[in-house]
Design an enzyme around this catalytic site. Structure first.
Site, PDB file in Angstrom:
ATOM      1  CD1 TRP A  56     -10.419  -4.028   2.551  1.00 49.33           C
ATOM      2  CD2 TRP A  56     -11.014  -1.619   3.091  1.00 49.33           C
ATOM      3  NE1 TRP A  56     -10.019  -3.066   2.951  1.00 49.33           N
ATOM      4  CE2 TRP A  56      -9.746  -2.205   3.229  1.00 49.33           C
ATOM      5  CE3 TRP A  56     -11.766  -0.333   2.183  1.00 49.33           C
ATOM      6  CZ2 TRP A  56      -9.303  -1.111   3.783  1.00 49.33           C
ATOM      7  CZ3 TRP A  56     -10.707   0.505   3.262  1.00 49.33           C
ATOM      8  CH2 TRP A  56      -9.751   0.442   3.825  1.00 49.33           C
ATOM      9  NE  ARG A  84      -9.580  -6.317  -4.307  1.00 48.38           N
ATOM     10  CZ  ARG A  84      -8.533  -6.918  -3.853  1.00 48.38           C
ATOM     11  NH1 ARG A  84      -8.219  -8.009  -4.690  1.00 48.38           N
ATOM     12  NH2 ARG A  84      -7.269  -6.074  -3.770  1.00 48.38           N
ATOM     13  CG  ASP A 121      -4.782   0.869  -1.093  1.00 49.87           C
ATOM     14  OD1 ASP A 121      -5.392  -0.321  -1.440  1.00 49.87           O
ATOM     15  OD2 ASP A 121      -4.552   0.360   0.076  1.00 49.87           O
ATOM     16  CD  GLN A 165      -2.386  -1.219   2.513  1.00 52.72           C
ATOM     17  OE1 GLN A 165      -2.138  -1.400   3.600  1.00 52.72           O
ATOM     18  NE2 GLN A 165      -4.147  -1.238   2.805  1.00 52.72           N
ATOM     19  CG  ASP A 219      -8.155  -2.986  -3.507  1.00 52.14           C
ATOM     20  OD1 ASP A 219      -8.991  -3.607  -4.947  1.00 52.14           O
ATOM     21  OD2 ASP A 219      -7.523  -4.163  -3.190  1.00 52.14           O
TER      22      ASP A 219
END
Length: 415
Positions: free
Chosen positions: A326, A324, A233, A210, A260
């Protein structure tokens, strides 16, 4: 900027196919009637507690800029953090403007709660006004503190000192979501005409790294004509108080990543925005959105009149995912219907380019691996806690164009 986006969308309108409701269990599509509630006005209408929302319409206008109250660069402040500290100490309820001259400003920026309404804007093209730092969520809190505060940017008594200490003193094994370049806890924040990059980028493997560019925690956050760049992220549109609604408006902005890279709990509207999935670190299976909406709240992320693209490698092997859920906090219990957050997202009236899995564009949930399932029955409940809440409506789907010989494209550097 919006005209340029419209022209770009029109230029890509080749091999277009439509979308028909109700879609499939792996790619659900909303009908016109079902899509009616999902508008920017609805997503931004409510504030207060998730359990008892209050009608409080927020209608963000284009961000106005002019003569700044505080100047960063040149003969002004050396960093954006110094200007934020000055605005905090000056106090008051009136909006204040921080202008940032072209240049690269290395280091983090923390904007604490209690800061007056701020507009931080670039005094040049977004690509020329760069806020950058390299930070990886996998480091320990102690290492995070050493890296973030190597130059003494934060000291006891500074406005952002509590934010810094909240991360430096964490007892967790890793820094986690503290690994961000810009972190804002203040309400009514406006950011315009800046590039924010977590420069970790491709220096790490394809594992879980991340590396946030921007994290916003509070209500009425507004982004316009921004460039947010990282890999995993990139942008956390958050609600720091998990019981309260936080609203975010994003317009005419470029967002780049591979995992993501647009995620969080906020009620967020993205208009005229370009989302670009890249394969430079992770060759396949990348994911754009990971909403984390409160389970009984119907409005998470809305993407409208925007463009979603993937790079050439994905276009050759279309394994990208639009998003998607989390399922934050459910790694030990698994998904608990009605208790675990259940990400909500509608992508509508937008262009989706090549490079994405066309049959199953939604991946299993990030934390629990909960398989994606959607209802397609007549009269379906769009907020059924036993199913996912990731939808499409009236999008244009394009096939990959045949590239001209010797040409390459890089959306991340065109703006």
């Amino acid at each position: 900027m919006m005209q340029a986006m419209t022209a770009a969308v029109a230029a890509m309108a080749f091999a277009i196919s439509g979308q028909t409701a109700p879609g499939t269990t792996t790619r659900p599509v909303l009908s016109k009637a079902e899509a009616e509630p999902f508008t920017p006005e609805t997503y931004l209408r409510y504030s207060g507690l998730y359990s008892a929302p209050v009608a409080d319409p927020w209608r963000p206008k284009p961000i106005a800029t002019g003569r700044p109250d505080y100047l960063v660069g040149g003969h002004g402040f050396a960093s954006v953090q110094q200007a934020v500290n000055a605005a905090f100490r000056d106090g008051g309820a009136a909006r204040r403007w921080i202008g940032v001259l072209p240049g690269t400003y290395t280091g983090t920026v923390f904007i604490p709660a209690g800061t007056p309404p701020l507009t931080i804007f670039g005094l040049g093209r977004p690509a020329e006004v760069r806020l950058e730092f390299t930070i990886d969520a996998t480091v320990t809190p102690a290492v995070w503190a050493e890296q973030v505060n190597a130059a003494g940017r934060y000291a006891e008594g500074d406005p952002a000192w509590p934010m810094f200490r909240s991360c430096a003193t964490k007892t967790s094994a890793t820094a986690g979501l503290c690994a961000t370049v810009v972190w804002a806890q203040s309400t009514d924040l406006q950011l315009k005409g800046l590039t924010i990059t977590n420069t970790l980028l491709d220096t790490v493997d394809r594992g879980t790294h991340q590396a946030l560019a921007l994290r916003t925690d509070a209500d009425r956050t507004q982004l316009e004509n921004m460039r947010l760049i990282s890999r995993q992220d990139t942008f956390l549109a958050n609600a720091d108080d998990v019981t309260r609604i936080a609203r975010v408006s994003v317009r005419d902005t470029y967002l780049e990543g591979d995992t993501d890279f647009v995620f969080g709990r906020a009620a967020a509207v993205f208009t005229g925005t370009h989302f670009h999935l890249v394969s430079s670190r992770k060759a396949g299976g990348g994911v754009i959105f990971a909403p984390n909406t409160a389970p009984n709240y119907p409005y998470g992320f809305l993407v409208t009149h925007s463009r979603i693209t993937a790079d050439a490698a994905y276009q050759t092997a279309p394994t990208g995912y639009l998003g998607r859920a989390w399922d934050q906090g459910a790694s030990a219990t698994g998904y608990l219907p009605g208790s675990t957050p259940n990400g909500q997202l509608v992508i509508r009236d937008s262009l989706i380019g090549a490079g994405f899995n066309t049959v199953t564009p939604w991946a299993s949930a990030a934390t629990t691996a909960r398989p994606f399932t959607a209802r397609i029955d007549e009269g379906r409940d769009l907020n059924d806690v036993d199913h996912n809440r990731l939808w499409e409506h009236a999008n244009r789907l394009t096939a990959a164009p045949a590239p001209a010989a010797g040409t390459t494209t890089s959306p991340g550097t065109r703006r």
